[in-house]
Design a protein around this motif. Structure first.
Motif, PDB file in Angstrom:
ATOM      1  N   UNK A  65     -33.163  -0.704  -7.218  1.00 17.30           N
ATOM      2  CA  UNK A  65     -33.516   0.417  -7.901  1.00 17.30           C
ATOM      3  C   UNK A  65     -34.139   1.427  -7.024  1.00 17.30           C
ATOM      4  N   UNK A  66     -33.041   2.553  -6.791  1.00 20.24           N
ATOM      5  CA  UNK A  66     -34.110   3.531  -5.863  1.00 20.24           C
ATOM      6  C   UNK A  66     -34.884   4.434  -6.240  1.00 20.24           C
ATOM      7  N   UNK A 109     -34.406   5.259 -13.081  1.00 20.27           N
ATOM      8  CA  UNK A 109     -33.601   4.041 -13.114  1.00 20.27           C
ATOM      9  C   UNK A 109     -35.057   3.035 -14.092  1.00 20.27           C
ATOM     10  N   UNK A 110     -35.931   2.812 -13.829  1.00 19.14           N
ATOM     11  CA  UNK A 110     -36.938   1.523 -14.496  1.00 19.14           C
ATOM     12  C   UNK A 110     -37.434   2.582 -15.442  1.00 19.14           C
ATOM     13  N   UNK A 161     -37.360  -0.563  -5.913  1.00 16.22           N
ATOM     14  CA  UNK A 161     -36.340  -1.108  -4.502  1.00 16.22           C
ATOM     15  C   UNK A 161     -35.801  -2.769  -5.012  1.00 16.22           C
ATOM     16  N   UNK A 162     -36.400  -3.240  -5.938  1.00 10.87           N
ATOM     17  CA  UNK A 162     -35.679  -5.040  -6.066  1.00 10.87           C
ATOM     18  C   UNK A 162     -33.529  -4.385  -6.278  1.00 10.87           C
ATOM     19  N   UNK A 163     -33.707  -5.546  -5.563  1.00 12.52           N
ATOM     20  CA  UNK A 163     -31.920  -5.656  -5.674  1.00 12.52           C
ATOM     21  C   UNK A 163     -31.383  -6.281  -7.178  1.00 12.52           C
TER      22      UNK A 163
END
Ligand code: HEC
Length: 291
Positions: free
Chosen positions: A152-153, A157-158, A186-188
């Motif tokens: 989640x760059x 997206x969030x 930033x989570x994969x």
């Protein structure tokens, strides 16, 4: 053991050792090439999917934002577009596959299987890992998978993946409030996984190896036949003639014809020396006989 047998044995052993080494090295090069070709194919699938994702996020999603309030259109979802475009290509690449696997997916069909979850865990443990290749044995043969992390760059997206309350209501109506939420910046959250069958490129490598070994055997056979013919006419036959003449002389038959010396090589010079020796011997015997 005759000269020819010795030569042929020596050549045969040298050829077999050489052939073994050459086949081993060529096989390594071919296997490596097969793997590289599969990696290239998988890399193209991932790059194409990433491009569709980007296009959807930047070009399509903004146009559909108002629509989402009344009706959820998955066409605005990068993951949906990338996987839908892939399904369109799949008919031509039936052994290939592309999946956006996630540990906590919005769409249950994206849920990671055991081996996919292992890959995602690797990316989660090592955030610097940019891609990962692995080979699996499947009932239809070995399959190479190339994976890249889905992180989640950006905040955009969030808007759909944080909580069901924050996500568009139309989306929650369609996908339910239980899955695909709780993701962090930033989570994969998953991985793009492209799988390519190794059987096709491996079969091509096997064909090439057979052709290469066949070529080497043919070259060796031609060289062996030529060397045997040359050995016969240049060395074995003249040496046999000299040997027969020496035999005659040793039996006291000095009237046998001289051995014919052909050409100017070492055998010809040996023949001439032999003939000279025979003449000297004959005249020495003549001298002895006249006294
Ligand atoms: C408009 C809401 C929305 C936005 C914005 C959005 N997603 Fe999704 N995302 C979804 C939906 C809905 C799905 C399920 C799509 C399907 O049915 O295949 C999904 C699927 C996914 C998947 C596949 C796994 C799963 O959950 O099924 C990943 C990975 C993913 N999204 C990551 C992202 C990333 C990264 C971004 C930002 C670039 C993003 N999403 C933006 C709604 C959204």
């Amino acid at each position: 053991m005759g000269l020819k047998t010795k030569f042929n044995l020596g050549m045969g052993v040298a050829f077999l050792v050489g052939l073994g080494l050459a086949a081993f090295m060529f096989n390594q090069v071919l296997r490596d090439g097969a793997r590289q070709a599969a990696l290239r194919d998988a890399g193209m699938i991932l790059a194409q999917a990433a491009a569709v994702r980007g296009y959807t996020a930047t070009e399509v999603a903004p146009l559909l934002r108002e629509q989402l309030k009344t009706r959820f259109l998955p066409h605005s979802v990068p993951s949906w577009s990338a996987q839908t475009v892939w399904r369109g290509m799949q008919s031509q690449f039936s052994d290939y596959s592309y999946k956006e696997a996630a540990l906590n997916p919005t769409n249950p069909s994206d849920r990671a299987t055991d081996w996919e979850a292992d890959i995602i865990e690797q990316f989660r443990r090592d955030p610097k890992l940019a891609q990962f290749a692995s080979v699996r044995d499947t009932p239809t043969g070995a399959v190479l998978s190339l994976s890249r992390p889905l992180r989640i760059a950006n905040q955009a997206c969030l808007s759909c993946h944080t909580t069901a309350a924050e996500a568009p209501q139309t989306m929650v109506d369609l996908y339910g409030p239980a899955n695909g939420f709780g993701w962090k910046l930033n989570e994969t959250v998953g991985a793009q996984i492209a799988s390519v069958p190794l059987a096709v490129t491996t079969r091509q490598a096997d064909e090439l190896l057979k052709l290469y070994i066949g070529g080497l055997v043919a070259v060796f056979a031609v060289i062996a036949i030529l060397l045997n013919v040359m050995l016969h006419y240049i060395i074995v036959k003249p040496v046999r003639q000299i040997s027969a003449a020496a035999n005659d002389i040793s039996m006291g038959n000095m009237n046998a014809p001289e051995v014919e010396a052909r050409g100017s090589d070492e055998i010809a010079s040996l023949t001439e020396s032999f003939n000279r020796m025979r003449r000297s011997l004959a005249s020495a015997m003549g001298l002895l006989g006249s006294t």
